[in-house]
Motif scaffolding. Structure first.
Motif, PDB file in Angstrom:
ATOM      1  N   UNK A 186       0.850  -1.180   0.000  1.00 41.69           N
ATOM      2  CA  UNK A 186       0.000   0.000   0.000  1.00 41.69           C
ATOM      3  C   UNK A 186       0.887   1.232   0.000  1.00 41.69           C
ATOM      4  N   UNK A 187       0.598   2.172  -0.890  1.00 41.30           N
ATOM      5  CA  UNK A 187       1.422   3.374  -0.998  1.00 41.30           C
ATOM      6  C   UNK A 187       0.532   4.602  -1.163  1.00 41.30           C
ATOM      7  N   UNK A 188       1.080   5.750  -0.812  1.00 42.22           N
ATOM      8  CA  UNK A 188       0.506   7.045  -1.150  1.00 42.22           C
ATOM      9  C   UNK A 188       1.523   7.773  -2.018  1.00 42.22           C
ATOM     10  N   UNK A 189       1.071   8.272  -3.154  1.00 45.09           N
ATOM     11  CA  UNK A 189       1.954   8.921  -4.120  1.00 45.09           C
ATOM     12  C   UNK A 189       1.407  10.299  -4.447  1.00 45.09           C
ATOM     13  N   UNK A 190       2.299  11.273  -4.508  1.00 37.19           N
ATOM     14  CA  UNK A 190       1.887  12.654  -4.766  1.00 37.19           C
ATOM     15  C   UNK A 190       2.844  13.282  -5.764  1.00 37.19           C
ATOM     16  N   UNK A 191       2.281  14.072  -6.684  1.00 41.81           N
ATOM     17  CA  UNK A 191       3.104  14.680  -7.727  1.00 41.81           C
ATOM     18  C   UNK A 191       2.617  16.089  -8.040  1.00 41.81           C
ATOM     19  N   UNK A 192       3.577  17.023  -8.113  1.00 42.60           N
ATOM     20  CA  UNK A 192       3.292  18.346  -8.649  1.00 42.60           C
ATOM     21  C   UNK A 192       4.454  18.748  -9.545  1.00 42.60           C
ATOM     22  N   UNK A 193       4.507  20.003  -9.949  1.00 44.00           N
ATOM     23  CA  UNK A 193       5.524  20.425 -10.909  1.00 44.00           C
ATOM     24  C   UNK A 193       6.915  20.407 -10.312  1.00 44.00           C
ATOM     25  N   UNK A 194       7.030  20.539  -8.985  1.00 43.69           N
ATOM     26  CA  UNK A 194       8.344  20.656  -8.355  1.00 43.69           C
ATOM     27  C   UNK A 194       8.905  19.343  -7.839  1.00 43.69           C
ATOM     28  N   UNK A 247      11.412  13.251  -4.200  1.00 40.08           N
ATOM     29  CA  UNK A 247      12.343  13.474  -5.306  1.00 40.08           C
ATOM     30  C   UNK A 247      11.980  14.794  -5.970  1.00 40.08           C
ATOM     31  N   UNK A 248      12.955  15.687  -6.080  1.00 38.04           N
ATOM     32  CA  UNK A 248      12.725  16.991  -6.691  1.00 38.04           C
ATOM     33  C   UNK A 248      12.973  16.934  -8.188  1.00 38.04           C
ATOM     34  N   UNK A 249      12.491  17.965  -8.881  1.00 44.80           N
ATOM     35  CA  UNK A 249      12.623  18.003 -10.336  1.00 44.80           C
ATOM     36  C   UNK A 249      14.083  18.031 -10.775  1.00 44.80           C
ATOM     37  N   UNK A 250      14.984  18.544  -9.918  1.00 48.32           N
ATOM     38  CA  UNK A 250      16.407  18.590 -10.275  1.00 48.32           C
ATOM     39  C   UNK A 250      17.122  17.265 -10.030  1.00 48.32           C
TER      40      UNK A 250
END
Length: 315
Positions: free
Chosen positions: A179-187, A218-221
């Motif tokens: 079971x996981x929770x995953x979140x994503x935005x532009x950064x 994990x960041x976009x860079x």
């Protein structure tokens, strides 16, 4: 891309940009705000494009002034000029959407999507349970055992041994009997493991395994940070937001994801502490509770334009 759809999208972008320019001017009247709400409610596409436009406006802070944006900083006294500003911004909006990795078109055309404040659960064909949080878009490709989190946040419960692969842009996560929770935005993207273990392959760097209780950001860079996740973090699945001694600014940034419109607060309130469990289906009630328990006041121009100020300043 279909030309007709593109023209429609550009026209809606221009309309959204005009409204943004007027709101940012601080001169919008109560009637203006009401008309904006009518426009947003006219169709789901209006609301979705409005949400994308608000997100992209934040990115404009990084656009070089030479891109004809310097003229937007000139003080102009009349409303007519403010609407012209919106048209200038609209010139950039469609191009930004087409060039972005998370374009509104991609989100609009996603297989599964939730609006701001909406949550939903879906049982996939393989038996996995997928839950979507507010303002989330997901593409499904179960033929190849893959789904893509375009934007937002999901909880995923996979009970079978064969892994389901989740694309996050900055990483791929393989989930099997976990079971996981995953979140994503532009950064950035965030991977939290509630039960079991998962394999993570970042776009940059070596693959690694996460165990129950681990959280990786994990960041976009390409940089990453490992931490222990807050066990209350997934409470959104039950429609609540639970915090313990959390800075008010951090709490409000999270709360604002669940309500349409503008929620702002003065910097003096940023470090106040919040403890409690709050229902996400009534964010107006949450603001009322905050005003009753903390030294702040709620100033509302409308349901969609809220500012929090220190109580003594509001008196």
């Amino acid at each position: 891309m279909n030309r007709t759809f593109s023209r429609e999208s550009r026209q809606l972008a221009r309309t959204a940009a005009r409204w943004l320019a007027l709101l940012d001017s601080g001169r919008a009247s109560a009637d203006d705000l009401q008309r904006l709400q009518y426009w947003r409610a006219a169709s789901p596409q209006h609301e979705q494009i409005w949400q994308r436009a608000e997100g992209l406006r934040q990115r404009f802070q990084e656009v070089p002034p030479s891109l004809a944006m310097a003229s937007l900083d000139r003080p102009e006294p009349n409303r007519r000029t403010l609407l012209k500003r919106g048209l200038m911004v609209a010139v950039l909006l469609p191009a930004g959407w087409l060039l972005s990795q998370q374009t509104p078109l991609q989100a609009l055309r996603a297989d599964l999507r939730t609006a701001v404040g909406e949550r939903r659960g879906v049982r996939l064909a393989d038996g996995s349970l997928l839950q979507l949080n507010t303002a989330t878009a997901v593409d499904l490709d179960l033929v190849h055992q893959r789904l893509t989190l375009v934007e937002g946040e999901i909880a995923l419960n996979v009970s079978r041994a064969q892994a389901l692969h989740v694309e996050l842009g900055m990483a791929r996560v393989s989930v099997g009997q976990a079971q996981v929770c995953l979140r994503r935005d532009a950064e950035q993207c965030r991977i939290a493991v509630l039960h079991g273990s998962v394999q993570v392959r970042p776009r940059h760097g070596a693959a690694l395994a996460l165990q129950a209780g681990d959280q990786l950001t994990i960041s976009a860079d390409g940089s990453g940070a490992m931490d222990r996740f807050d066990p209350h973090q997934p409470d959104w699945r039950d429609g609540v937001l639970s915090v313990n001694d959390q800075p008010l600014g951090q709490f409000l940034r999270e709360l604002s994801r669940y309500r349409p419109g503008w929620l702002r607060w003065e910097p003096a309130l940023e470090s106040l502490k919040v403890t409690g469990t709050f229902r996400l289906d009534d964010t107006d009630r949450v603001l009322t509770l905050l005003a009753a328990s903390l030294p702040l006041a709620v100033q509302a121009r409308s349901r969609y334009w809220i500012t929090l100020v220190p109580r003594q300043k509001a008196a």
